[in-house]
Scaffold this motif. Structure first.
Motif, PDB file in Angstrom:
ATOM      1  N   SER A   8       0.818  -1.101  -0.195  1.00 23.66           N
ATOM      2  CA  SER A   8      -0.013  -0.009  -0.090  1.00 23.66           C
ATOM      3  C   SER A   8       0.894   1.204   0.016  1.00 23.66           C
ATOM      4  CB  SER A   8      -0.997  -0.040   1.180  1.00 23.66           C
ATOM      5  OG  SER A   8      -1.720   1.418   1.298  1.00 23.66           O
ATOM      6  N   HIS A   9       1.884   1.095   0.805  1.00 20.24           N
ATOM      7  CA  HIS A   9       2.704   2.610   0.867  1.00 20.24           C
ATOM      8  C   HIS A   9       3.365   3.089  -0.372  1.00 20.24           C
ATOM      9  CE1 HIS A   9       3.290   1.936   5.507  1.00 20.24           C
ATOM     10  NE2 HIS A   9       2.466   2.804   5.162  1.00 20.24           N
ATOM     11  N   PRO A  10       3.951   2.353  -1.177  1.00 14.32           N
ATOM     12  CA  PRO A  10       4.459   2.749  -2.545  1.00 14.32           C
ATOM     13  C   PRO A  10       3.321   3.315  -3.479  1.00 14.32           C
ATOM     14  CG  PRO A  10       4.956   0.347  -2.202  1.00 14.32           C
ATOM     15  CD  PRO A  10       4.383   0.814  -0.853  1.00 14.32           C
ATOM     16  N   LEU A  11       2.165   2.303  -3.528  1.00 12.01           N
ATOM     17  CA  LEU A  11       0.949   2.864  -4.276  1.00 12.01           C
ATOM     18  C   LEU A  11       0.618   4.083  -4.041  1.00 12.01           C
ATOM     19  CD1 LEU A  11      -1.044  -0.667  -4.440  1.00 12.01           C
ATOM     20  CD2 LEU A  11       0.171   0.602  -6.245  1.00 12.01           C
ATOM     21  N   GLY A  12       0.615   4.334  -2.573  1.00 18.46           N
ATOM     22  CA  GLY A  12       0.097   5.907  -2.193  1.00 18.46           C
ATOM     23  C   GLY A  12       1.052   6.893  -2.831  1.00 18.46           C
ATOM     24  N   ALA A  13       2.336   6.324  -2.617  1.00 21.74           N
ATOM     25  CA  ALA A  13       3.185   7.451  -3.113  1.00 21.74           C
ATOM     26  C   ALA A  13       3.329   7.735  -4.608  1.00 21.74           C
ATOM     27  CB  ALA A  13       4.864   7.007  -2.521  1.00 21.74           C
ATOM     28  N   VAL A  14       2.998   6.692  -5.478  1.00 21.88           N
ATOM     29  CA  VAL A  14       3.391   7.031  -6.859  1.00 21.88           C
ATOM     30  C   VAL A  14       1.670   7.069  -7.545  1.00 21.88           C
ATOM     31  CG1 VAL A  14       3.480   5.674  -9.091  1.00 21.88           C
ATOM     32  CG2 VAL A  14       5.105   5.177  -6.990  1.00 21.88           C
ATOM     33  N   TYR A  15       0.833   6.404  -6.911  1.00 24.81           N
ATOM     34  CA  TYR A  15      -0.438   6.864  -7.522  1.00 24.81           C
ATOM     35  C   TYR A  15      -1.458   7.743  -6.789  1.00 24.81           C
ATOM     36  CZ  TYR A  15       0.390   2.882 -11.054  1.00 24.81           C
ATOM     37  OH  TYR A  15       0.808   2.304 -11.668  1.00 24.81           O
ATOM     38  N   ASP A  16      -0.933   8.138  -5.467  1.00 22.48           N
ATOM     39  CA  ASP A  16      -1.514   8.966  -4.706  1.00 22.48           C
ATOM     40  C   ASP A  16      -3.005   8.257  -4.255  1.00 22.48           C
ATOM     41  OD1 ASP A  16      -1.603  11.133  -3.197  1.00 22.48           O
ATOM     42  OD2 ASP A  16      -2.910  12.430  -4.663  1.00 22.48           O
ATOM     43  N   THR A  17      -3.074   7.077  -4.046  1.00 28.73           N
ATOM     44  CA  THR A  17      -4.428   6.130  -3.622  1.00 28.73           C
ATOM     45  C   THR A  17      -4.459   6.591  -2.291  1.00 28.73           C
ATOM     46  OG1 THR A  17      -3.024   4.169  -3.473  1.00 28.73           O
ATOM     47  CG2 THR A  17      -3.914   4.473  -5.515  1.00 28.73           C
ATOM     48  N   HIS A  18      -5.974   6.717  -1.890  1.00 31.89           N
ATOM     49  CA  HIS A  18      -6.149   6.483  -0.459  1.00 31.89           C
ATOM     50  C   HIS A  18      -5.564   5.409   0.363  1.00 31.89           C
ATOM     51  CE1 HIS A  18      -8.579   6.380   3.301  1.00 31.89           C
ATOM     52  NE2 HIS A  18      -8.753   7.765   3.102  1.00 31.89           N
ATOM     53  N   HIS A  19      -4.817   5.502   1.502  1.00 31.07           N
ATOM     54  CA  HIS A  19      -4.193   4.629   2.276  1.00 31.07           C
ATOM     55  C   HIS A  19      -5.064   3.393   2.563  1.00 31.07           C
ATOM     56  CE1 HIS A  19      -1.237   2.392   4.448  1.00 31.07           C
ATOM     57  NE2 HIS A  19      -1.999   2.618   5.435  1.00 31.07           N
ATOM     58  N   GLY A  20      -6.154   3.746   3.285  1.00 35.85           N
ATOM     59  CA  GLY A  20      -7.059   3.081   3.780  1.00 35.85           C
ATOM     60  C   GLY A  20      -7.901   2.124   2.682  1.00 35.85           C
ATOM     61  N   LEU A  21      -8.098   2.679   1.718  1.00 33.01           N
ATOM     62  CA  LEU A  21      -8.797   1.946   0.597  1.00 33.01           C
ATOM     63  C   LEU A  21      -7.744   1.030  -0.250  1.00 33.01           C
ATOM     64  CD1 LEU A  21     -11.178   1.894  -1.638  1.00 33.01           C
ATOM     65  CD2 LEU A  21     -10.440   3.714  -2.845  1.00 33.01           C
ATOM     66  N   THR A  22      -6.402   1.452  -0.463  1.00 32.10           N
ATOM     67  CA  THR A  22      -5.505   0.731  -0.759  1.00 32.10           C
ATOM     68  C   THR A  22      -5.326  -0.494  -0.063  1.00 32.10           C
ATOM     69  OG1 THR A  22      -4.533   2.641  -1.689  1.00 32.10           O
ATOM     70  CG2 THR A  22      -3.220   0.704  -2.003  1.00 32.10           C
TER      71      THR A  22
END
Length: 391
Positions: free
Chosen positions: A276-290
């Motif tokens: 989840s952490h790298p997805l949030g950093a690269v795609y700016d996804t919501h952490h809880g949703l990811t």
């Protein structure tokens, strides 16, 4: 001492002063005075800054003789510049403490501003790697009061700030024991206005924290007990909080569960957060949703190591035919009931950056707690399953 007994070792440290209950936000001026604050800075997010809850908090403080300013220039995934800008506001206003007020982004940013208020090293020097935390000057950390307005991250009792390095597109965990707020005000009424989608995503974040902490193989029965009760509360109350956001009993139980998740994950986390952490950093996804999307795929990867624990958990949660499959089926049904997408593809994630994402996931500090050792190849395997929806 037997080998089994020798394994029963741990260093345990549990949270802080929490003022919990509807209406407790009225005690904010008293809590500021308890910490000796005279000029606190509220750090919040842009969406909250203009709402009555922030204006009322400022007004209460001013009426009590506490000059209070607001800083809100932060992103949903706060980055280094947000912290630098907050630090400038802190120093310009000659503030003497931080009120981190909002969801996970505001809490993380506020804690980071408080940390950096009196440090000589740059922010990234304090990444949660090795003994980096010892570079921190504890006397240079400003007092922190945390006021969560979502029920997910549990950052209000955490010793870490998750901040994105915008140059490397990596989420960094900035750690020091004294980054944990001294006082927390948990007022469930502050979460009543949360939209259903955010309620669902943040609630699943709390579930991810409880579930991963419970599955970490190290010995910490206190954390396990809190994690299990947190999951029971989530099972009973998250669907209701999503459906009826004005139900204060549901909101209160979810707020408690979120804090319990962060308390439990002092034990550690795992690959749900590593992905989840790298997805949030690269795609700016919501952490809880990811976290919610990747959860069942990581469970499947870890199945062999967590099968027995899941059977016990299923019993504690009152699921029929207690087993690993009972827990997995519950997670899948819960996601569907509250509107969580089934795949990362639904979040706009494709396979074009899998190599770099997999390396970043492996490098994440959460990886060490995963029940099944996972290298870069295994992280890639879980990413592919999460994108394709393969269970």
């Amino acid at each position: 001492m037997s080998n089994d007994a020798a394994a029963l070792r741990g260093n345990w440290n549990y949270p802080t002063t929490i003022k919990f209950g509807v209406g407790r936000i009225a005690e904010l001026p008293d809590m500021c005075k308890a910490l000796g604050l005279k000029r606190p800075l509220i750090v919040t997010d842009p969406g909250l800054a203009g709402l009555p809850m922030i204006k009322e908090a400022v007004a209460r403080n001013e009426a009590a003789g506490l000059h209070t300013a607001v800083f809100s220039d932060i992103k949903g995934n706060p980055n280094g510049k947000n912290v630098e800008d907050g630090l400038k506001a802190y120093r310009a206003g000659k503030h003497d403490g931080v009120i981190a007020f909002g969801g996970g982004s505001a809490l993380d940013a506020g804690k980071a501003v408080a940390l950096m208020s009196g440090q000589k090293h740059p922010l990234w020097a304090f990444e949660d790697v090795g003994d980096n935390w010892k570079l921190v000057d504890p006397a240079g950390i400003a007092p922190i009061i945390a006021v969560p307005t979502t029920s997910g991250t549990g950052s209000e009792v955490g010793r870490v700030s998750v901040i994105t390095n915008e140059e490397t597109h990596e989420k960094k965990l900035i750690f020091h024991p004294k980054v944990q707020p001294s006082i927390v005000i948990e007022d469930p009424a502050l979460t009543v206005g949360l939209p259903p989608k955010i309620t669902a995503a943040t609630g699943m974040d709390a579930l991810a924290h409880c579930l991963e902490a419970y599955c970490v193989p190290s010995y910490h029965p206190m954390a396990d007990g809190i994690a299990v009760e947190g999951m029971r509360l989530i099972k009973n109350w998250l669907p209701e909080a999503v459906k009826n956001g004005k139900n204060l009993e549901a909101r209160a139980n979810m707020m408690a569960a979120a804090t319990m998740g962060a308390t439990a994950f002092q034990k550690g986390l795992g690959a749900i957060h590593s992905l989840s952490h790298p997805l949030g950093a690269v795609y700016d996804t919501h952490h809880g949703l990811t976290n919610a999307v990747v959860m069942p795929y990581v469970m499947q990867f870890n199945r062999e190591a967590i099968d027995e624990k899941m059977t016990r958990l299923a019993s504690w949660l009152g699921l029929k035919n207690p087993s690993y499959n009972a827990v997995l089926d519950w997670v899948l049904a819960l996601r569907q009931e509250i509107g969580i997408p089934h795949t990362l593809k639904d979040l706009g994630v494709d396979k074009s950056k899998l190599d770099s994402l997999s390396q970043a996931a492996f490098n994440d500090p959460s990886t060490g707690g995963n029940p099944v050792p996972a290298g870069v190849a295994e992280m890639k395997q879980m990413f592919i399953a999460s994108i394709d929806g393969t269970l």
